[in-house]
Design an enzyme around this catalytic site. Structure first.
Site, PDB file in Angstrom:
ATOM      1  N   TYR A  24       0.629  -1.227   0.183  1.00 39.76           N
ATOM      2  CA  TYR A  24       0.046   0.033   0.131  1.00 39.76           C
ATOM      3  C   TYR A  24       1.015   1.392  -0.001  1.00 39.76           C
ATOM      4  O   TYR A  24       0.757   2.109  -0.667  1.00 39.76           O
ATOM      5  CB  TYR A  24      -1.141  -0.150   1.060  1.00 39.76           C
ATOM      6  CG  TYR A  24      -1.617   1.429   1.295  1.00 39.76           C
ATOM      7  CD1 TYR A  24      -2.948   1.530   0.683  1.00 39.76           C
ATOM      8  CD2 TYR A  24      -1.429   2.216   2.048  1.00 39.76           C
ATOM      9  CE1 TYR A  24      -3.300   2.832   0.363  1.00 39.76           C
ATOM     10  CE2 TYR A  24      -2.108   3.638   2.181  1.00 39.76           C
ATOM     11  CZ  TYR A  24      -3.124   3.754   1.393  1.00 39.76           C
ATOM     12  OH  TYR A  24      -3.618   4.816   1.507  1.00 39.76           O
ATOM     13  N   THR A  78       0.182  11.572   4.528  1.00 37.98           N
ATOM     14  CA  THR A  78       0.229  10.388   4.026  1.00 37.98           C
ATOM     15  C   THR A  78      -1.015   9.580   4.960  1.00 37.98           C
ATOM     16  O   THR A  78      -1.021   9.947   6.226  1.00 37.98           O
ATOM     17  CB  THR A  78       1.332   9.229   4.070  1.00 37.98           C
ATOM     18  OG1 THR A  78       1.892   9.531   5.395  1.00 37.98           O
ATOM     19  CG2 THR A  78       2.330   9.913   2.993  1.00 37.98           C
ATOM     20  N   GLY A  79      -1.495   8.509   4.518  1.00 39.16           N
ATOM     21  CA  GLY A  79      -2.494   7.918   5.308  1.00 39.16           C
ATOM     22  C   GLY A  79      -1.988   6.877   5.997  1.00 39.16           C
ATOM     23  O   GLY A  79      -1.176   6.184   5.872  1.00 39.16           O
ATOM     24  N   SER A 106      -3.025  13.973   7.452  1.00 34.96           N
ATOM     25  CA  SER A 106      -3.859  13.602   6.442  1.00 34.96           C
ATOM     26  C   SER A 106      -5.136  13.396   6.968  1.00 34.96           C
ATOM     27  O   SER A 106      -5.313  12.993   8.121  1.00 34.96           O
ATOM     28  CB  SER A 106      -3.406  12.286   5.926  1.00 34.96           C
ATOM     29  OG  SER A 106      -4.443  11.955   4.980  1.00 34.96           O
ATOM     30  N   TYR A 130      -9.192  16.326   2.084  1.00 35.55           N
ATOM     31  CA  TYR A 130      -9.929  15.828   1.015  1.00 35.55           C
ATOM     32  C   TYR A 130     -11.408  16.220   1.072  1.00 35.55           C
ATOM     33  O   TYR A 130     -11.880  16.150   2.284  1.00 35.55           O
ATOM     34  CB  TYR A 130     -10.205  14.092   0.881  1.00 35.55           C
ATOM     35  CG  TYR A 130      -8.843  13.539   0.533  1.00 35.55           C
ATOM     36  CD1 TYR A 130      -8.184  13.681  -0.737  1.00 35.55           C
ATOM     37  CD2 TYR A 130      -8.215  12.646   1.368  1.00 35.55           C
ATOM     38  CE1 TYR A 130      -6.935  13.337  -0.911  1.00 35.55           C
ATOM     39  CE2 TYR A 130      -7.012  11.918   1.325  1.00 35.55           C
ATOM     40  CZ  TYR A 130      -6.464  12.223  -0.073  1.00 35.55           C
ATOM     41  OH  TYR A 130      -5.158  11.701  -0.426  1.00 35.55           O
ATOM     42  N   THR A 156      -5.924  18.671  -1.108  1.00 37.35           N
ATOM     43  CA  THR A 156      -5.423  17.942  -1.968  1.00 37.35           C
ATOM     44  C   THR A 156      -6.403  18.098  -3.376  1.00 37.35           C
ATOM     45  O   THR A 156      -7.542  17.901  -3.488  1.00 37.35           O
ATOM     46  CB  THR A 156      -5.430  16.831  -1.607  1.00 37.35           C
ATOM     47  OG1 THR A 156      -4.321  16.292  -0.518  1.00 37.35           O
ATOM     48  CG2 THR A 156      -4.807  15.524  -2.731  1.00 37.35           C
ATOM     49  N   LYS A 219      -2.402  21.273  -2.828  1.00 38.46           N
ATOM     50  CA  LYS A 219      -1.278  20.274  -3.426  1.00 38.46           C
ATOM     51  C   LYS A 219      -1.784  19.398  -4.465  1.00 38.46           C
ATOM     52  O   LYS A 219      -2.987  19.073  -4.492  1.00 38.46           O
ATOM     53  CB  LYS A 219      -1.308  19.372  -2.063  1.00 38.46           C
ATOM     54  CG  LYS A 219      -0.586  18.185  -2.215  1.00 38.46           C
ATOM     55  CD  LYS A 219      -0.165  17.207  -0.798  1.00 38.46           C
ATOM     56  CE  LYS A 219       0.316  16.158  -0.849  1.00 38.46           C
ATOM     57  NZ  LYS A 219      -0.359  14.885  -1.686  1.00 38.46           N
ATOM     58  N   HIS A 243       1.423  13.262  -5.937  1.00 39.83           N
ATOM     59  CA  HIS A 243       0.735  12.228  -5.092  1.00 39.83           C
ATOM     60  C   HIS A 243       1.459  10.906  -4.988  1.00 39.83           C
ATOM     61  O   HIS A 243       1.253   9.854  -4.749  1.00 39.83           O
ATOM     62  CB  HIS A 243      -0.371  11.911  -5.408  1.00 39.83           C
ATOM     63  CG  HIS A 243      -1.641  11.561  -4.324  1.00 39.83           C
ATOM     64  ND1 HIS A 243      -2.667  12.303  -4.040  1.00 39.83           N
ATOM     65  CD2 HIS A 243      -1.772  10.596  -3.608  1.00 39.83           C
ATOM     66  CE1 HIS A 243      -3.233  11.993  -2.987  1.00 39.83           C
ATOM     67  NE2 HIS A 243      -2.904  11.064  -2.737  1.00 39.83           N
ATOM     68  N   ARG A 298       6.872   8.765   1.802  1.00 41.72           N
ATOM     69  CA  ARG A 298       7.453   7.122   2.013  1.00 41.72           C
ATOM     70  C   ARG A 298       8.578   7.118   3.105  1.00 41.72           C
ATOM     71  O   ARG A 298       8.424   6.314   3.880  1.00 41.72           O
ATOM     72  CB  ARG A 298       7.705   6.409   0.611  1.00 41.72           C
ATOM     73  CG  ARG A 298       6.550   6.309   0.178  1.00 41.72           C
ATOM     74  CD  ARG A 298       6.788   5.450  -1.249  1.00 41.72           C
ATOM     75  NE  ARG A 298       5.343   5.396  -2.238  1.00 41.72           N
ATOM     76  CZ  ARG A 298       5.409   6.033  -3.249  1.00 41.72           C
ATOM     77  NH1 ARG A 298       6.216   7.041  -3.695  1.00 41.72           N
ATOM     78  NH2 ARG A 298       4.099   6.067  -4.028  1.00 41.72           N
TER      79      ARG A 298
END
Lengths: 348, 348, 348, 348
Positions: A24, A78-79, A106, A130, A156, A219, A243, A298
């Site tokens: 993921y 990031t989620g 996030s 979002y 975003t 973003k 993204h 990441r």
């Protein structure tokens, strides 16, 4: 195993995370071309280092939207941080504060905004939004964030629908039952029917403006045309982002798009960039090309996966040391000396 | 095994088809450079995605020569579908009709035109013609197709002789005894002496024109000079094609040639392209560069090899979903919004 | 094993020749960059194929210095053919005559010029000369060749000293005791002290001119400056060559240098090229870029290694078939229709 | 095992040196991009060889700062030669003198300047200086070197701090206890707290000038701006260098930077280059692009590792032979005939 550079953390995370979580976090859309291009594009930029400048005293601090940070690297939104470490976003918030930098939390956090705030009081944090079909849910989120002391609102713009990440489809990715998108527990359930509103347009900036006094950062901008529109709609900042290559595959690498956006913006708002940052010298390149600050996605997750808050601090500290060293070796003693003269694009 | 993207179907077909059939479908001329370039050339095109446009309602329909299709992807003419699936071209015709798109049936079908028509009454179909030394045979074929309701005549221009496909030579490729090029059973036997007429020239367009009222589409154009000649000879459409890299090796990738042809044609006739389409975003790139529609060859055969009519529908549905998603992520809600501004050629 | 394309012969030769012989034939100077570039450079040239031209009757003959050959591919001078096949250059001469093309016999033949002539009376042959410190020996060779009916004198210009071919050094390469450089048995012994004269200059063309009425072709030109000098010194032909990458490593690929030389020569003398020809379409590219004919080196040796005279004929026949087919697929029915419009240089 | 080319020595050293020593010598900063680019950049330069020039008498000597050397290759300053061979820098000095070329002894030698001088009296040597926080220590070193007959002072400008070499960090690299940085035994202990002064600027050239009458050569220049400053501050020579890719990663390859520096300098001082020299033809390329001489770093260490003084002579002799041969094959009989017309940059 010595943790010497960011790829050591990547290797660790790949080895120890559950496959479904690693996949993921690692996923890119379609062929993952853009995800990988984000990194490769940095390799095509060459320094023009200057020598015999006094670099005995180094100052790597900068400011974003008026707030000082210890060096120009923040944490991108990031989620699902609990997939990487039990304490999830609470650990992230603590590490960012410890390193005196900015953390963009996030919408898809597995801790509530309240938990994040309580974990690291006084830390510099922005909130990433979002926009939902249920606009009231979004309004409530924005106002909760402002009330909790978040200092920026990041909209975003590149996710009207979720990109096609093949491994997630193959894995049937969904959050384990004991994790929740806590900020929105009432509003929707992830991975069933998308709650995100694909009808959001530039006019919705005015709506957001009406909800909050926070500065608005947009973003997901990759073109001069959209950069111009962002400035025209009164945002305070732009994050050049694709993204992490997870949405439209085969768009530009962010460091390449940065050049176009910076040129269009002509200093009217701050421009940041994320995607592909793996070394301190990447940060230096981004700043040389006009970014005010970069954000890492990441690598922050790899740090969490390694040792939670402590591991993320390790990642940030390595980037900080590498950034300071590359500045010195390029002949810059402070961030204000960094400029476009430091780099050239390789013809290869 | 989940069928997530087209390469899953490719892997399936490679695993389960008889080697001689796989090799025949996969073959490229000589070193297979052009076959592979068709795919690589798409990778060198980068999107310039736009954000914050209302993409809540997506319209991916288009029209080719006045007929509406559900999305701009049709089935290119390829031979010998019974090598992939027992029902052969009958399955192809059914899948194309089910997905409401256009199927170009090949002269080298292993079902008769009559069988194809009967299998999927009312489907949009064009007929692909190789001109024979025996012109009467060709005339009869064209008139049969017209009588059966085929709505376009596609003249293949790039096969005066068959390209050198090394694996077919090594395998001694020929149809198994129970399969026949049924439309021409009397006229010739495949793989012995070539029945195709290498003396065909532009003047033969006039001869074809005299045989039928069907629109004539010419397939195999790769240069502006030939595009100009095609328009001058009154064709209704052009398919930019290099025969899947099976004829002259080391010519241009079709997506590169498309740019040159579209520029020469200046909208006077419709231009299509085949070769190298493997993702929905490839379709978007082709349309951005001026194609009205694309046609898929090998991926259709992989779909057939997987599950016949149903497998081909799976392939088309995946392309459709990917195309819709990539349109939305690039900021286009309908096909009419797609334009050259969406793409740029990578310098790499 | 079917012999379908030239690399089949290469694989055969690599498998069955003694290592020391294979290494000698395969050798390139230093890192073998130029040897390999000769091949890669062809890959960067793309055809612009034309369609719907009458290619039912193909004429692939051409003339070099007034002599007709069956197609524009001759045999380049290479040494020591007995290393590949017992009959050595006699087999080469027979195969060239059987295929009605030109064979350039090397000074370093393992058969005498007389044996070569007697093996294939009436064949079109040129003689390749290295100028010796002992000029009388060279004079005698030239005059023997002329008397035996050789129709051209090829002066190799790029070997004042032998290039450094690492494998030959490692292997301690020398001819086996039962083979001799027969044309010069008295004049020198190979691989001891080099008998070649590194003081040869352009003025020696006048000396050669005084020895013979044969047309003089100069081999080893890679620049416009030297092409201009060659024309100025009255040669009849130029072979663009880098000695198969065996002399100075990291010079240009011959097909790239051809363009520069052809432009400088402006049709005043014939220009040929060798190096890197592996497919019929390579021949077509060379002709499109202005070569009158190409010469093959290593592929001829592979053919000899496979089956002597017969194997070399196989190689030539494959090239001939491929050349004819690629001409037809590019839309040319005769060599005179080949021109620069057929090709473009890839940007990659 | 025959030692035919420099990579044979590299393979030997990799096999027989202790891993920690090999890693130290091989190390590049960060991803080692620049280290490897130094070599790859040579590959992108193509010769334009000229033929039929009298190369029977070859003269490969040159002069640097007035001293004649047997060919334009010297020994670059590298540290810790005892890691490669017990006699360390004494062997290096002997080999350089035997081959009649210049050896730049490093501040980080494991022999004293006195031992080096005594090992090879009369040899041409320069002394490389790192400026220390303890300026008196530096002054004493410079004056010892001058008194011992060293004929040039090389100031390294690109090491205000040591680059990040990941393998050295992983290995915890430090000198074995029986080796010492002997010239500075009192002044500091290596690998603890860096004694190097990161505040050195251009003004310190004037300070050095005040200490010694030796010509000053500045090492580590990569840009036209710094080349201009070097000339302006009165240095006698410039070594274009990126420290073998061990300092700032992702700067330019030295052969690429050479072009820029030579253009800026316009002949006012001598320009040299190090980094990536692996073949005699690399030397020819560097001279064609304006270098007066090149210096080799790692290859000298490989030679030492192979057989001490004798092994280093082997390395130099191979380079000498290759350089002479490539000059001849390019059509140059003396160093004075080498010029920019001999090379072109490949577009690839």
């Amino acid at each position: 195993m010595a943790m010497v550079c960011l790829s050591d953390f990547e290797a660790y995370a790949k080895k120890y995370l559950p496959k479904i979580a690693w996949d993921y976090f690692a996923a890119g859309a379609d062929d993952c071309t853009t995800r990988d291009e984000n990194i490769l594009a940095y390799k095509r930029i060459r320094f023009r280092p200057r020598v015999l400048r006094d670099v005995s005293v180094m100052d790597i601090r900068t400011k974003i939207l008026g707030s000082e940070i210890s060096f120009p690297v923040g944490i991108a939104p990031t989620g699902f941080h609990q997939l990487a470490w039990p304490d999830g976003e609470k650990s992230t918030a603590r590490a960012a504060r410890a390193m005196n930098t900015c953390y963009i939390a996030s919408t898809y956090s597995t801790c509530t905004l309240e938990e994040i705030s309580a974990a690291a009081p006084g830390g510099l944090r922005w909130f990433q939004l979002y926009v939902h079909r249920n606009r009231a849910a979004s309004q409530q989120l924005v106002q909760r964030a402002e009330a909790l002391g978040f200092q920026g609102l990041v909209l975003t713009a590149d996710l009207p629908y979720t990109g096609k990440r093949r491994d997630d489809v193959r894995n049937g990715f969904r959050l384990p039952p004991h994790m929740k998108v806590k900020n929105l527990e009432q509003a929707f359930e992830v991975c069933k029917m998308s709650p995100l509103d694909p009808s959001v347009t530039w006019d919705d900036i005015y709506w957001l403006r009406s909800l909050t006094r926070l500065p608005i950062i947009i973003k997901g901008i990759l073109t001069r045309e959209d950069a111009e529109l962002a400035v025209g709609h009164g945002v305070q900042g732009i994050i050049v982002s694709n993204h992490g290559g997870r949405q439209l595959d085969e768009g530009p690498a962010t460091i390449d798009a940065l050049v176009e956006v910076v040129e269009a913006v002509r200093g009217r708002v701050e421009v940041y960039v994320d995607g592909g940052i793996r070394k301190g010298s990447d940060v230096l390149k981004a700043l040389a090309l006009g970014a005010k600050c970069v954000f890492i996605g990441r690598p922050a997750l790899w740090g969490l996966a390694y040792k939670g808050e402590e591991g993320l601090q390790d990642v940030l500290r390595i980037l900080q040391d590498e950034f300071r060293l590359s500045m010195a070796l390029a002949g810059c003693a402070s961030v204000s000396e960094i400029g476009q003269h430091l780099v050239q694009f390789s013809k290869l």
